[in-house]
Design a protein around this motif. Structure first.
Motif, PDB file in Angstrom:
ATOM      1  N   SER A  72       0.819  -1.216   0.000  1.00 33.07           N
ATOM      2  CA  SER A  72       0.000   0.000   0.000  1.00 33.07           C
ATOM      3  C   SER A  72       0.852   1.265   0.000  1.00 33.07           C
ATOM      4  N   SER A  73       2.158   1.134   0.307  1.00 31.70           N
ATOM      5  CA  SER A  73       3.028   2.313   0.279  1.00 31.70           C
ATOM      6  C   SER A  73       3.255   2.804  -1.150  1.00 31.70           C
ATOM      7  N   ILE A  74       2.962   1.958  -2.132  1.00 31.96           N
ATOM      8  CA  ILE A  74       3.047   2.359  -3.536  1.00 31.96           C
ATOM      9  C   ILE A  74       1.625   2.574  -4.030  1.00 31.96           C
ATOM     10  N   PHE A  75       1.216   3.834  -4.123  1.00 31.94           N
ATOM     11  CA  PHE A  75      -0.156   4.128  -4.500  1.00 31.94           C
ATOM     12  C   PHE A  75      -0.235   4.566  -5.960  1.00 31.94           C
ATOM     13  N   ALA A  76      -1.399   4.358  -6.563  1.00 30.97           N
ATOM     14  CA  ALA A  76      -1.617   4.766  -7.947  1.00 30.97           C
ATOM     15  C   ALA A  76      -1.535   6.280  -8.048  1.00 30.97           C
ATOM     16  N   ILE A  77      -0.830   6.773  -9.064  1.00 30.82           N
ATOM     17  CA  ILE A  77      -0.600   8.205  -9.222  1.00 30.82           C
ATOM     18  C   ILE A  77      -1.777   8.846  -9.961  1.00 30.82           C
ATOM     19  N   PRO A  78      -2.368   9.890  -9.386  1.00 29.42           N
ATOM     20  CA  PRO A  78      -3.480  10.568 -10.059  1.00 29.42           C
ATOM     21  C   PRO A  78      -3.022  11.242 -11.349  1.00 29.42           C
ATOM     22  N   SER A  79      -3.985  11.596 -12.173  1.00 26.23           N
ATOM     23  CA  SER A  79      -3.677  12.294 -13.413  1.00 26.23           C
ATOM     24  C   SER A  79      -3.217  13.720 -13.117  1.00 26.23           C
ATOM     25  N   ARG A  80      -2.576  14.332 -14.103  1.00 27.06           N
ATOM     26  CA  ARG A  80      -2.150  15.730 -13.952  1.00 27.06           C
ATOM     27  C   ARG A  80      -3.359  16.631 -13.732  1.00 27.06           C
ATOM     28  N   ALA A  81      -4.467  16.366 -14.407  1.00 24.83           N
ATOM     29  CA  ALA A  81      -5.672  17.185 -14.233  1.00 24.83           C
ATOM     30  C   ALA A  81      -6.154  17.154 -12.791  1.00 24.83           C
ATOM     31  N   ALA A  82      -6.026  16.004 -12.128  1.00 21.71           N
ATOM     32  CA  ALA A  82      -6.503  15.882 -10.746  1.00 21.71           C
ATOM     33  C   ALA A  82      -5.603  16.632  -9.770  1.00 21.71           C
ATOM     34  N   ILE A  83      -4.285  16.553  -9.952  1.00 24.73           N
ATOM     35  CA  ILE A  83      -3.401  17.122  -8.925  1.00 24.73           C
ATOM     36  C   ILE A  83      -3.408  18.647  -8.935  1.00 24.73           C
ATOM     37  N   TYR A  84      -3.907  19.255 -10.003  1.00 21.98           N
ATOM     38  CA  TYR A  84      -3.954  20.720 -10.044  1.00 21.98           C
ATOM     39  C   TYR A  84      -5.274  21.282  -9.520  1.00 21.98           C
ATOM     40  N   GLN A  85      -6.112  20.414  -8.965  1.00 22.09           N
ATOM     41  CA  GLN A  85      -7.330  20.888  -8.314  1.00 22.09           C
ATOM     42  C   GLN A  85      -6.997  21.296  -6.881  1.00 22.09           C
ATOM     43  N   GLU A  86      -7.588  22.392  -6.431  1.00 20.24           N
ATOM     44  CA  GLU A  86      -7.264  22.927  -5.104  1.00 20.24           C
ATOM     45  C   GLU A  86      -8.087  22.294  -3.978  1.00 20.24           C
ATOM     46  N   SER A  87      -9.279  21.791  -4.300  1.00 18.65           N
ATOM     47  CA  SER A  87     -10.124  21.198  -3.263  1.00 18.65           C
ATOM     48  C   SER A  87     -10.170  19.688  -3.423  1.00 18.65           C
ATOM     49  N   TYR A  88     -10.387  19.008  -2.293  1.00 22.00           N
ATOM     50  CA  TYR A  88     -10.473  17.546  -2.329  1.00 22.00           C
ATOM     51  C   TYR A  88     -11.642  17.092  -3.188  1.00 22.00           C
ATOM     52  N   ALA A  89     -12.785  17.777  -3.068  1.00 21.50           N
ATOM     53  CA  ALA A  89     -13.973  17.388  -3.839  1.00 21.50           C
ATOM     54  C   ALA A  89     -13.709  17.500  -5.341  1.00 21.50           C
ATOM     55  N   ALA A  90     -13.108  18.617  -5.755  1.00 21.28           N
ATOM     56  CA  ALA A  90     -12.832  18.813  -7.185  1.00 21.28           C
ATOM     57  C   ALA A  90     -11.801  17.802  -7.681  1.00 21.28           C
TER      58      ALA A  90
END
Length: 229
Positions: A72-90
């Motif tokens: 579990s220490s190796i987690f799936a990497i989110p897309s670039r579009a996701a990491i540039y969102q400022e809120s958790y919901a977005a």
């Protein structure tokens, strides 16, 4: 003499372990750009380099298959579009749109987004000759001949286990001054992980590192997506 730098993200910035094959020093930097200004042969950082259009990289899949225990220490990497969102919901909405099959985003991963954005904003393909992605827990597993470590890194037993592996690989014994940072900024396991990253960096320098995947996989910006230990 050549030297390498292993880097781990910490609450107070970036903890760097600078190793020349003999002497080891640790320093804290507020910004990753400051690490890039150092004169060094290799930088290995525990942070994703290269972000997928979808929520999947071969790097994590292959590394997780090799890691014995604590997968579990190796987690799936989110897309670039996701990491540039400022809120958790977005970020969750964006992550669901860009993952196949759709996957939720953990809050633990979301809290790493500022560090991910910092690295992503600086990286370019030419810089990857110097800066490489690594994973400390995978590195420790490799030091242990891919046998599972017995203890969590958050325990005194796990700390001692990892420090013993580092010494067996030729790094000097960690001393109190190596951990001499405010506890609110740097945890002891941050320093130990940075040292594991330095070990990976030395293996990269000597062209002995294992690569996950061994074939090239690049993102939309041409960044190589690969974990090396």
């Amino acid at each position: 003499m050549s030297h390498v730098i292993g880097v781990d993200g910490a609450r107070g910035g970036w903890i760097a372990a600078i190793w020349d094959g003999e002497a080891l020093t640790t320093r804290l930097f507020a910004h990753f750009a400051e690490v890039l200004e150092l004169d060094t042969s290799v930088i290995a950082v525990d942070m994703p380099i290269g972000l997928p259009p979808l929520h999947r990289r071969k790097a994590e899949r292959e590394a997780r298959a090799k890691l014995t225990g604590r997968k579990s220490s190796i987690f799936a990497i989110p897309s670039r579009a996701a990491i540039y969102q400022e809120s958790y919901a977005a970020a969750c909405v964006e992550n669901l749109k860009h993952s196949d099959p759709p996957r939720k985003l953990s809050k633990q991963t979301f809290h790493l987004f500022p560090k991910m954005r910092e690295v992503d904003g600086l990286m370019m393909p030419a810089l990857q000759a110097l800066v490489h992605e690594t994973h400390p827990e995978l590195a420790f597993c490799a030091m242990n001949v891919f046998a599972a470590l017995r203890h969590s890194k958050k325990t005194p037993e796990g700390e001692a286990e990892r420090m013993a592996l580092l010494q067996a690989q030729g790094l000097p014994a960690l001393q109190p001054h190596h951990f001499d940072f405010p506890r609110k900024d740097v945890k002891r396991d941050d320093v130990i992980d940075a040292c594991a990253a330095a070990w990976s960096a030395w293996r990269i320098l000597e062209r002995k590192a294992l690569r996950f995947p061994d074939v090239e996989e690049r993102d939309a910006l041409g960044l190589l997506m690969r974990i090396e230990v």
